[in-house]
Motif scaffolding. Structure first.
Motif, PDB file in Angstrom:
ATOM      1  N   GLN A   1       0.952  -1.235   0.075  1.00  0.00           N
ATOM      2  CA  GLN A   1      -0.099   0.036  -0.012  1.00  0.00           C
ATOM      3  C   GLN A   1       0.778   1.275   0.069  1.00  0.00           C
ATOM      4  O   GLN A   1       1.731   1.520   0.934  1.00  0.00           O
ATOM      5  CB  GLN A   1      -0.941   0.079   1.130  1.00  0.00           C
ATOM      6  N   GLU A   2       0.567   2.050  -0.977  1.00  0.00           N
ATOM      7  CA  GLU A   2       1.512   3.486  -0.989  1.00  0.00           C
ATOM      8  C   GLU A   2       1.602   4.313   0.185  1.00  0.00           C
ATOM      9  O   GLU A   2       2.283   4.736   0.633  1.00  0.00           O
ATOM     10  CB  GLU A   2       0.896   4.099  -2.108  1.00  0.00           C
ATOM     11  N   GLU A   3       0.253   4.148   0.736  1.00  0.00           N
ATOM     12  CA  GLU A   3       0.233   5.115   1.896  1.00  0.00           C
ATOM     13  C   GLU A   3       1.049   4.897   3.061  1.00  0.00           C
ATOM     14  O   GLU A   3       1.552   5.578   3.984  1.00  0.00           O
ATOM     15  CB  GLU A   3      -1.244   5.662   2.337  1.00  0.00           C
ATOM     16  N   GLY A   4       1.252   3.305   3.240  1.00  0.00           N
ATOM     17  CA  GLY A   4       1.889   2.734   4.257  1.00  0.00           C
ATOM     18  C   GLY A   4       3.456   3.356   4.076  1.00  0.00           C
ATOM     19  O   GLY A   4       3.895   3.617   4.957  1.00  0.00           O
ATOM     20  N   TRP A   5       3.889   3.322   2.854  1.00  0.00           N
ATOM     21  CA  TRP A   5       5.277   3.848   2.695  1.00  0.00           C
ATOM     22  C   TRP A   5       5.610   5.259   3.024  1.00  0.00           C
ATOM     23  O   TRP A   5       6.646   5.551   3.364  1.00  0.00           O
ATOM     24  CB  TRP A   5       5.651   3.535   1.256  1.00  0.00           C
TER      25      TRP A   5
END
Ligand code: NAD
Length: 261
Positions: free
Chosen positions: A64-68
């Protein structure tokens, strides 16, 4: 003096297995480590054991992009910079290709392959801003050869080598080296899920795993996660200062050839 003194490294999938050993070894070599995983209790416990000021756990689903974005923020708030990344998180499923549901195939790609891509894309600019550093991607011996019943997994691990080579070329001018580790069979919950099963006999499952790899692997045993961590350390430290874009096999000789008898 540690080999990673002054370095700040994000390790994904760091709550257990190879990622845990990489985090432990890197911390012992002087790095400050950001542990990303979806196993929050185990990740928090490891960070606590390594100590404040040395390790910080962050919930990070690599797919998940937002996790990064959140993980990078936590890393910079805690340690001020990031100059290393180990893309270690991964999942394995066994299935015949013709019976693999599309959803399962896509899930494996999303974690193993997209997860590594997102890691490179999100973290490389931070490493560049810190003055350069390293990325280590976790492929597998199934990045270099086929293995029945792990088609989706092998496809993602082959892809990791493509990503590694292209990233190495594109990031070399920014002072970032990118390499890949290709472990053979390593003794972690991934290869021995029975070890996590409270109803299974741990001695029995350990004996079954040991017996299998005694026959298959020239060095006569399954690998230890610490042995993969040692390779990741080499590729993260200045000991590998003239190496980029390469896969490194750590497999007890399994890929060396076909054994007779
Ligand atoms: P493991 O299952 O013990 O550890 C994998 C870790 O990744 C776990 O902590 C898990 O929670 C985490 N993880 C899974 N999905 C995640 C996600 N979406 N976001 C963040 N974290 C996630 O297995 P391992 O053997 O330590 O595997 C580490 C890496 O090594 C994987 O990429 C695996 O494919 C690779 N590998 C393992 C072997 C082996 O024999 N064990 C061989 C070759 C390659």
């Amino acid at each position: 003096m540690g080999k990673l003194d002054g370095r700040v490294v994000i390790v994904t999938g760091a709550a257990r297995g190879q990622g845990e050993q990489e985090a432990r070894l890197f911390a012992a070599e002087g790095a400050r480590v950001v542990l990303g995983d979806v196993l929050d209790d185990q990740g928090e416990a490891l960070a606590k054991e390594l100590g404040d000021g040395v390790a910080k756990y962050v919930h990070l689903d690599v797919s998940q992009e937002e996790g990064w974005v959140r993980a990078v923020g936590v890393a910079k708030d805690t340690f001020g910079k990031i100059d290393g990344l180990v893309n270690n998180a991964g999942i394995l499923r066994f299935n015949e290709l013709v019976n693999t549901p599309l959803e399962e195939f896509q899930q494996i790609i999303q974690v193993n392959q997209v997860g590594a891509f997102l890691g490179i894309r999100t973290v490389a600019p931070e490493i560049e801003a810190a003055g350069g550093g390293t990325i280590v991607n976790t492929a597998s011996y199934t990045a270099l050869t086929g293995m029945a019943y792990v088609g989706a997994y092998a496809a993602t691990k082959h892809a990791i080598l493509g990503l590694t080579r292209v990233a190495a070329m594109e990031l070399a001018g920014k002072g970032i080296r990118v390499n890949a580790v290709c472990p053979g069979a390593v003794d972690t919950p991934m290869t021995n899920p029975a070890a996590l099963d409270p109803t299974a006999d741990p001695a029995e499952s350990a004996a079954a795993v040991a017996g299998l790899y005694k026959k298959l692997v020239p060095l006569g045993r399954i690998g230890r996660p610490e042995e993969v961590a040692a390779l990741a350390l080499f590729l993260t430290s200045d000991d590998s200062s003239y190496i980029t874009g390469q896969p490194f096999v750590v497999d007890g000789g399994w890929l060396a050839g076909v054994s007779i008898g």
